[in-house]
Design an enzyme around this catalytic site. Sequence first.
Site, PDB file in Angstrom:
ATOM      1  N   GLU A 157       1.147  -1.113  -0.092  1.00 26.98           N
ATOM      2  CA  GLU A 157      -0.050   0.030   0.096  1.00 26.98           C
ATOM      3  C   GLU A 157       0.876   0.993   0.048  1.00 26.98           C
ATOM      4  OE1 GLU A 157      -2.663  -3.466   1.002  1.00 26.98           O
ATOM      5  OE2 GLU A 157      -0.520  -2.788   1.531  1.00 26.98           O
ATOM      6  N   HIS A 209     -10.441  -5.264   9.387  1.00 23.11           N
ATOM      7  CA  HIS A 209     -10.899  -4.705   8.137  1.00 23.11           C
ATOM      8  C   HIS A 209     -12.221  -4.501   8.092  1.00 23.11           C
ATOM      9  CE1 HIS A 209      -8.169  -7.980   8.314  1.00 23.11           C
ATOM     10  NE2 HIS A 209      -8.401  -8.275   6.189  1.00 23.11           N
TER      11      HIS A 209
END
Length: 336
Positions: free
Chosen positions: A67, A136
Amino acid sequence: MNKPAQQLTIWRALNAALHDEFTEDPSTILMGEDITTWGTGGGIYGVTRKMAQTFGPARVRDTPISEEALISAGAGAAMAGTRTVVEIMYSDFMLLGADGLINQAAKSRYMFGGQFDTPLVVRSNGGSGMGKAAQHSQSLETLYAHIPGLEVVVPGTANDAYGLLRSAIKSNNPTVFLEHKALYYDKGPVTKELIPLGKARVAREGSDITIVATQLMTKRALEAAEILAAQGIEAEIVDPRTLYPFDMETVFNSVRKTRHLLVVHEAVRDFGWGGEFISNTVQECWGELDAAPRRLGAARTPIAYSEELESAVIPSVEGIVSEVLSVVRTTRKALA
């Protein structure tokens, strides 16, 4: 003549927005992890489906699992003149690329004296409701709304998803575009019209209390409003749609009518964006409030893997109803 609205799920509305924007503007590119190869051929929720086949590998690229590299590369590409869309699998993972987003993209116009724009959209999903646990399921929108230079978009309907995504891609500012993972399969009419950033939506008219909420909480607030209506309380629901820029005038106008305010968000209650909306409302509408505004948010705890525990942490329809009844009935009793 306007075409009739299509009935689309949110993920299909997002997919349509990408296709339409990429067809219209050849300077757009898309990058992400497994956006061409996952089960649906379009990322984990199908949003980028058929993008690679339609626009080719020069414009739609799978990237390594990093990322930090992905967001920084996206920021650099945007500064170099492309309109760049980056997909991050879960918004929790955006923190790994925080430097590229917060220190580079958000600061670029200031640091370089306005010599160039940074038309970057970082798409991801947040929120709970699917049993995906603590890493998440976070709602981190307030974090990004706090950063000067970033725009923050939180669509909650298929029509908003389409119209706001296209506007975000057209924006010359770096934009964090946060979808809600539990709403991807919700369906609604899509007019395919662009929706400007910074314009709230009144999702339901009412006269007794204003409820400001986004995404899943808007959906629950609308359910709560029907229960409240049966008890003689008409709630007006305002969906900000973008947290920055934020449309406080729509909130002020609603509060001047209802004289009560409840802000509901899925993010942890403490230090959430609800406090900002309440502070602005108190400052602007102090003399027109009949009761202190309230906020309802998640408990200060990580999201549990257990769906039963997850539900206990996040504001529920019943919790919204209870909070509204407490506010409105207290006022009515005082005025009786």
